[in-house]
Write an enzyme that holds these catalytic residues in place. Structure first.
Site, PDB file in Angstrom:
ATOM      1  N   ASP A  97       0.851  -1.194   0.000  1.00  0.00           N
ATOM      2  CA  ASP A  97       0.000   0.000   0.000  1.00  0.00           C
ATOM      3  C   ASP A  97       0.886   1.244   0.000  1.00  0.00           C
ATOM      4  OD1 ASP A  97      -2.742   1.080   0.181  1.00  0.00           O
ATOM      5  OD2 ASP A  97      -1.901   2.069   1.941  1.00  0.00           O
ATOM      6  N   ASP A 125     -10.689   0.164 -47.767  1.00  0.00           N
ATOM      7  CA  ASP A 125      -9.264  -0.142 -47.620  1.00  0.00           C
ATOM      8  C   ASP A 125      -8.560   1.188 -47.340  1.00  0.00           C
ATOM      9  OD1 ASP A 125      -6.564  -0.525 -48.096  1.00  0.00           O
ATOM     10  OD2 ASP A 125      -6.902  -2.038 -49.640  1.00  0.00           O
ATOM     11  N   ASP A 151     -12.842  -0.672 -41.767  1.00  0.00           N
ATOM     12  CA  ASP A 151     -11.998  -1.856 -42.001  1.00  0.00           C
ATOM     13  C   ASP A 151     -12.397  -2.509 -43.325  1.00  0.00           C
ATOM     14  OD1 ASP A 151     -10.160  -3.993 -41.582  1.00  0.00           O
ATOM     15  OD2 ASP A 151     -10.417  -3.769 -39.426  1.00  0.00           O
TER      16      ASP A 151
HETATM   17  O1  LIG Z   1       4.330   8.126  -8.377  1.00  0.00           O
HETATM   18  C1  LIG Z   1       3.456   7.246  -8.231  1.00  0.00           C
HETATM   19  N1  LIG Z   1       2.823   7.081  -7.057  1.00  0.00           N
HETATM   20  C2  LIG Z   1       1.879   6.118  -6.878  1.00  0.00           C
HETATM   21  C3  LIG Z   1       1.527   5.297  -7.932  1.00  0.00           C
HETATM   22  C4  LIG Z   1       0.461   4.228  -7.799  1.00  0.00           C
HETATM   23  O2  LIG Z   1      -0.486   4.612  -6.832  1.00  0.00           O
HETATM   24  C5  LIG Z   1      -1.192   3.456  -6.393  1.00  0.00           C
HETATM   25  C6  LIG Z   1      -1.335   3.546  -4.898  1.00  0.00           C
HETATM   26  O3  LIG Z   1      -2.507   2.916  -4.502  1.00  0.00           O
HETATM   27  P1  LIG Z   1      -2.559   1.602  -3.618  1.00  0.00           P
HETATM   28  O4  LIG Z   1      -1.300   1.413  -2.865  1.00  0.00           O
HETATM   29  O5  LIG Z   1      -3.810   1.655  -2.836  1.00  0.00           O
HETATM   30  O6  LIG Z   1      -2.632   0.453  -4.704  1.00  0.00           O
HETATM   31  P2  LIG Z   1      -3.743   0.165  -5.811  1.00  0.00           P
HETATM   32  O7  LIG Z   1      -3.300   0.715  -7.138  1.00  0.00           O
HETATM   33  O8  LIG Z   1      -5.100   0.587  -5.342  1.00  0.00           O
HETATM   34  O9  LIG Z   1      -3.672  -1.400  -5.932  1.00  0.00           O
HETATM   35  P3  LIG Z   1      -3.968  -2.487  -4.770  1.00  0.00           P
HETATM   36  O10 LIG Z   1      -4.801  -3.538  -5.448  1.00  0.00           O
HETATM   37  O11 LIG Z   1      -2.622  -2.979  -4.360  1.00  0.00           O
HETATM   38  O12 LIG Z   1      -4.701  -1.818  -3.646  1.00  0.00           O
HETATM   39  C7  LIG Z   1      -0.354   2.259  -6.805  1.00  0.00           C
HETATM   40  O13 LIG Z   1      -0.986   1.591  -7.901  1.00  0.00           O
HETATM   41  C8  LIG Z   1       0.956   2.885  -7.290  1.00  0.00           C
HETATM   42  O14 LIG Z   1       1.570   2.130  -8.296  1.00  0.00           O
HETATM   43  C9  LIG Z   1       2.176   5.460  -9.157  1.00  0.00           C
HETATM   44  O15 LIG Z   1       1.908   4.738 -10.156  1.00  0.00           O
HETATM   45  N2  LIG Z   1       3.143   6.433  -9.277  1.00  0.00           N
END
Ligand SMILES: O=c1[nH]cc([C@@H]2O[C@H](COP(=O)(O)OP(=O)(O)OP(=O)(O)O)[C@@H](O)[C@H]2O)c(=O)[nH]1
Length: 631
Positions: A88, A521, A494
């Protein structure tokens, strides 16, 4: 995994990533980890005020995400993974925790708060080792967090809103993606960059090293994991050094069999340095009694050597419709499956076992059943089914790839060798019979469905009123676009042979109205008028000369301010990192006159036809997206 053998410890385990984040999937895939993705259903609603520090919230959420998946797999699906990884990511500024914005206003609030200041990004990670004992789930939980400090420049309101309208902030903690456009907002980063992106890979490897190679009293100095050990140090951390670890040998010696693989394993159990009980399987000795290390096996090479066997097992199980057969059913015995599909019991049993070992099926004493992924992607009837593409891979791509050597020597496609005929026109190969045409269209439909949402939302396209999807085949992307942008009218253009066969693929219900199908085409006929021209998986079929013909036609009908959207696998400029895209380029070699190209190559092609302001979005899905405007 030779560079980092500690990851090799996970090779023989069923590893589950309890996350829907494409970035986490990419970070772990890039280092060669093999895992199944089972997104967690845990709602991120823990009471923030009950945590004394922001990282505690991230760690607890990561843990709850992983626990939910481990329990669900064990109870509901009768499958116990070996390792579940949850994560997280949060942003912390002025004592506040920022997660993903819920809408554009929320994104604005977050970005304004970060503007011109330093903030912390915390990712909490939980690694759960699972064991099923008497049908009870036992778990050893290890968790940690990583902090990275990021500072934003002073940003204007206009820039913030332009960034928000790009759509990028919406699924990102703190409302920005440092790996893409958001990188432009950032003045400095102190700490692990990948931690900001969503997964602290370096700390994860250290944690695995701690778990799998706990330091013993007399070698604690040498194996202090202040940083990821160098390659050398990792080589020293072989299982052959088990006498210097505090693992306790539990049972039995094992041998390397004649094929060079381990024929049995020994189970070790220990307490790690944090006092968490762990139990892991590690190989012991070869026939000569010489200690061997899985880490020293060229596991990447062995995996590549066997890759075709795994592909073919998947293809055959799909052709036999085994995943359809098992969909939404309880476990079935091999003999019953063999009887139903009309195959030998001994052959079917081996195929089912191989599929189970690859994580495609679940095997329990009650029999075989589909994994969640098999229900979603391998059964032939789901929205995201890849069945069509798998059958196309078996029946069309496989024979072409067996002629890869000739393709490389001659530098040209191999349809004549694979299928005994030379069609002048690339697509005549696909359209010479109704069956082959249907198969090809199903394959294109599978991929279009899987990628459509990411292609449609890579950029904010809401300013366009009409779009024309050139070579849009079954209309899968067109239907996604009209769902995302209800005011958009999309024309799929297409070949007549394709348009005549699209009815089978249309979604039922009210979403069909704004999509129109026009046959023609695109090299010869006049193109329908539109504000936005889409070319998805089209340019990679053709050499530069033909692309110039096509782009000059598009440019001629495109009014200033109108745009072109390309969806392709985009190679990195050095052409060395993105192996899926580079292998796809070989795929284009064996069957077309085209190739995959880098972002700069696409940009150069587009700019020659008056398309500027070229923006590239790497989506993490199978297709990346390029948007440019006619000036
Ligand atoms: O610079 C960046 N900061 C953060 C991210 C992305 O943000 C999300 C954070 O969300 P979370 O930890 O709750 O994760 P989720 O995407 O909801 O997936 P879960 O199924 O694990 O809960 C995370 O995806 C980071 O990658 C970013 O991309 N760049």
């Amino acid at each position: 995994m030779v560079l980092n053998p500690v990851l090799g410890k996970l090779v023989s385990k069923r590893v589950v990533l309890a996350s829907a984040s494409p970035r986490r999937q990419e970070i772990l895939t890039n280092v060669g980890l093999r895992f199944e993705v089972v997104p967690s259903w845990f709602k991120e609603t823990l009471e923030k005020s009950s945590f004394t520090a922001p990282y505690e919230y991230a760690v607890e959420t990561a843990k709850q995400k992983a626990l939910e998946v481990a329990n669900r797999m064990h109870v509901k699906h009768l499958r116990t993974p070996d390792v579940v990884i949850g994560a997280d990511t949060i942003v912390s500024v002025d004592e506040q925790i920022l997660e993903k914005p819920v809408d554009k206003q929320d994104a604005y609030r977050m970005l304004s708060r970060l503007n011109g200041k330093e903030h912390s990004v915390f990712t909490g990670v939980a690694i759960i080792h699972c064991h099923s004992k008497d049908n009870q789930l036992e778990m050893d939980i290890t968790d940690f967090y990583e902090e990275t400090k990021v500072k934003f420049s002073e940003l204007s309101e206009e820039l913030l809103w332009e960034y928000i309208h790009s759509g990028e902030p919406m699924d990102k903690a703190g409302g920005y993606g440092i790996q893409a456009l958001g990188g432009m907002l950032v003045e400095y980063v102190h700490g692990d960059f990948l931690n900001v992106v969503g997964f602290p890979l370096n700390h994860f490897c250290k944690k695995l090293a701690e778990l799998y190679y706990p330091p013993s009293k007399h070698n604690v100095q040498r194996k202090k994991y202040d940083s990821i050990p160098s390659v050398d140090t990792f080589e020293n951390q072989s299982d052959g050094e088990s006498e210097s670890s505090n693992f306790t040998k539990q049972k039995g010696a094992s041998k390397l069999d004649s094929s060079g693989t381990y024929s049995s394993e020994a189970v070790y159990a220990s307490e790690n340095s944090s006092g968490v009980r762990t139990g892991f399987t590690v190989p012991l000795e070869n026939q000569n009694g010489v200690s061997q290390s899985a880490a020293k096996l060229p596991s990447k090479i062995l995996e590549l050597m066997d890759g075709f066997r795994a592909s073919k097992a998947l293809f055959v199980a799909s052709k036999l419709k085994i995943f359809d057969h098992l969909k939404d059913k309880g476990p079935m015995k091999a003999v019953d499956i063999a009887n139903d599909v009309g195959t030998s019991v001994c052959g079917t049993e081996r195929l089912l076992d191989a599929c189970a070992s690859l994580g495609l099926l679940e095997k329990t004493p009650q029999g075989y059943s589909n994994t969640d992924s098999a229900n979603t992607y391998l059964a032939s009837d789901g929205k995201y089914s890849l069945h069509g593409y798998i059958i196309h891979s078996n029946d069309h791509l496989w024979p072409l790839f067996t002629n890869l050597e000739s393709a490389v020597k001659e530098g040209s496609r191999q349809n004549h060798r694979a299928f005994g005929k030379k069609a002048d026109d690339l697509f005549k190969d696909y359209y010479h019979s109704q069956e082959v045409k249907q198969r090809f269209m199903s394959a294109m439909h599978s991929i279009a469905h899987l990628t459509a949402r990411d292609v449609a939302t890579a950029f904010d396209l809401s300013q366009f009123k009409s779009a024309c999807d050139l070579g849009g085949c079954t209309g899968a992307l067109a239907h996604e676009l009209v769902q995302v942008y209800p005011n958009l009218k999309v024309t799929v253009f297409d070949l007549p042979e394709v348009i005549a066969n699209t009815s089978y693929f249309q979604p039922s219900g009210q979403h069909t109205a704004p999509v129109t199908f026009v046959s023609g085409d695109f090299f010869k006929d006049s193109l329908p008028e539109a504000d936005l021209y889409i070319l998805s998986r089209v340019l990679h079929d053709w050499p530069d000369e033909k692309i110039h013909v096509l782009l000059s036609k598009v440019s001629a009908v495109c009014r200033p301010g109108c745009a072109v959207l390309l969806a392709e696998m985009v190679l990195d400029d050095e052409k060395k990192n993105r192996s899926t895209a580079l292998l796809q380029s070989l795929n284009m070699l064996v069957q077309t006159e085209g190739k995959e190209r880098s972002g700069s190559e696409y940009q150069a092609l587009l700019e020659q036809h008056g398309f500027t302001n070229v923006k590239i979005r790497i989506t993490g899905n199978l297709l990346d997206v390029i948007l440019c405007v006619k000036t």
